[in-house]
Design an enzyme around this catalytic site. Structure first.
Site, PDB file in Angstrom:
ATOM      1  CD  GLN A 198      -2.936  -0.808   2.413  1.00 60.02           C
ATOM      2  OE1 GLN A 198      -2.925  -1.612   3.329  1.00 60.02           O
ATOM      3  NE2 GLN A 198      -3.723   0.247   2.408  1.00 60.02           N
ATOM      4  CG  HIS A 199       0.281   3.456   2.373  1.00 59.64           C
ATOM      5  ND1 HIS A 199      -1.073   3.712   2.413  1.00 59.64           N
ATOM      6  CD2 HIS A 199       0.557   2.693   3.461  1.00 59.64           C
ATOM      7  CE1 HIS A 199      -1.589   3.141   3.489  1.00 59.64           C
ATOM      8  NE2 HIS A 199      -0.629   2.509   4.132  1.00 59.64           N
ATOM      9  CG  ASP A 209       0.217  -5.032   1.617  1.00 58.34           C
ATOM     10  OD1 ASP A 209      -0.619  -4.194   2.019  1.00 58.34           O
ATOM     11  OD2 ASP A 209       1.434  -4.922   1.864  1.00 58.34           O
TER      12      ASP A 209
END
Length: 475
Positions: free
Chosen positions: A71-72, A245
């Site tokens: 992520q991110h 994830d």
């Protein structure tokens, strides 16, 4: 037999599983490493995906595929679809001051929690975009679109499949699709800081306030929407929307409302499946969406499995030996406490902090005490995260690479104070992606795998000493 593929493009590697769409049985798999670092050119992810797909036997007989990813991460693309600069990953903390500025500018943490269900810290994409605008203005001006790691891989995969060939080596030079073909899902979008799980819409006003402009953003797909299809050797290969994830791990482990999952990967995460969105003004709990239409409140720490890697290096042993050593030391490691802020920390928000050891004496200066203190310190941070969830879980499920350690399994109940349920070791993120892919074909009814429950008497003194030690950490 109808087959589906699930991809886990994590910080450290790319894993691919090929599973029976009806039963979930594993048919074959492959993996390839990613380079280390907190900024990585996305081309490395693409090359690793191609190698992992080849090792997994290709897609000639696969009916659907889904990509889950870390992520991110901030992936910036120019008008031609080329990558503007190396992607900043979730564990890159250079945007910590940008995060503080954004919180102040909007009027405080409560305003952010109300707007997007989270309060910016250095991990989130919106803070990385502010950092880019302030520190690399030329790259910011070149940025025509912004996406996440799983978005970028899904986009490239869709373009490769549309070439009409399943010859994977030939995909290396496949041209990227048009920018307006970028897609994402609600789970991964909820970790950007400019998409609201409560409303299901982008907050482009927050994006503009952070970045100074509004680049093209991926279209947000529903849980069973298709990115597209391409004709392969055995017919159409459907492409699922993919997800982050943690959202994929929840699918892969079969988490249901009332469960709390503790995942020990590169990062440590504690998350629960809920029916309604959350908004924590302290910023401890990020109010994400999940990959099913529900929600996934989550607390993350930067330091998990690699704490054990570091302790093993110091002790000069492998991870199996580290586990054996830890079980030789008494609960509480004789008073030795390790605060594992080895890469700063996200929860609590101490991005520039470092780790520390407390209670070192002649008696505790042994590899066994160090091994035990490292595992206990890692788990104490996650027990604090579970407390922040403010819920009484029906089950606590322990997954992730570090959950393979027998010492972690046996020590966890002493720290968490509740029984711990451990599913068999598996690639739960990749499995969750495969489960999502199977959902494009029919409603998957995969059988849950057997679990083992670990119980032990709680030792509250361990967390008490840990809390005292963290009070002395300097940011």
């Amino acid at each position: 037999m109808t087959l589906v593929a699930g991809v886990d493009s994590s910080t450290q590697s790319c894993k691919v599983v090929i599973r029976d769409a009806t039963t979930g049985a594993l048919v074959r798999q492959g993996r390839a490493p990613h380079p280390d670092g907190t900024e990585v050119h996305p081309s490395h992810w693409w090359a690793a995906l191609l190698r992992a797909l080849e090792e997994a036997g290709g897609l000639d007989d696969v009916a659907a595929i889904s990509v889950a990813g870390q992520q991110h991460g901030m992936v910036c693309l120019d008008e031609s679809g080329a990558v503007v600069r190396e992607a900043l990953l979730w564990n890159d903390t250079r945007s910590a001051s940008a995060a503080r500025d954004l919180v102040t500018e909007l009027g405080g943490a409560q305003a952010w929690a109300d707007a997007v269900g989270l309060v910016p810290v250095a991990s989130f994409t919106v803070t990385k975009l502010r950092w880019l605008a302030e520190n690399e203005p030329d790259n910011a001006r070149r940025t025509a679109a912004v996406c996440l790691p799983h978005d970028w891989l899904t986009w490239r995969l869709a373009g490769a499949l549309r070439t009409g060939t399943l010859d994977i080596p030939s995909w290396a030079d496949a041209p990227p699709p048009p920018l307006d073909h970028l897609t994402t899902d609600r789970g991964d979008a909820s970790g950007t800081g400019y998409w609201s799980p409560a409303t299901g819409a982008y907050r482009t006003d927050l994006l503009k306030a952070a970045f100074g402009s509004i680049p093209l953003l991926p279209r947000v797909l529903g849980p069973v929407d298709e990115v597209g299809a391409a004709t392969g050797g055995a017919g159409p290969v459907l492409i699922a929307p993919g997800t982050g994830d943690n959202m994929a791990a929840a699918l892969g482990v079969g988490a249901r409302p009332g469960d709390v999952v503790v995942s020990l990967g590169t990062s440590g995460t504690v998350f629960a499946v809920t029916e309604s969105p959350s908004a924590d003004p302290t910023g401890t709990v990020a109010g994400f969406a999940d990959a099913t239409g529900r929600f996934l409140p989550l607390v993350a720490t930067l330091n998990a499995a690699r704490v054990m890697d570091a302790a093993a290096r110091i002790a000069g042993v492998g991870l199996d030996e580290l586990s054996d050593l830890a079980l030789q030391a008494p609960p509480g490691a004789g008073g030795l406490t390790l605060v594992p802020y080895l890469e700063g920390e996200r929860t609590p928000n101490r991005p520039t902090a470092t780790g520390s050891i407390h209670g070192l004496s002649l008696a505790t200066a042994t590899p066994a005490h160090l091994a035990r203190a490292a595992i206990e310190g890692m788990l104490c941070g996650l027990a604090d995260a579970l407390d922040a969830m403010s819920m009484r879980p029906e089950r606590v499920l322990l997954i992730g690479g570090a959950a393979r350690s027998e010492a972690v399994r046996r020590i966890a109940p002493t720290i968490f104070g509740v029984p711990i349920t451990v599913p068999p070791p598996a690639e739960y993120v990749a499995n969750g992606a495969a489960h999502q892919a199977a959902g494009l074909l029919a409603t998957p009814e995969w059988e849950a795998e057997d679990t083992v429950t670990y119980e032990a008497e709680a030792v509250p003194a361990i967390r008490t000493r840990y809390a005292r030690a963290t009070d002395h950490i300097l940011d």
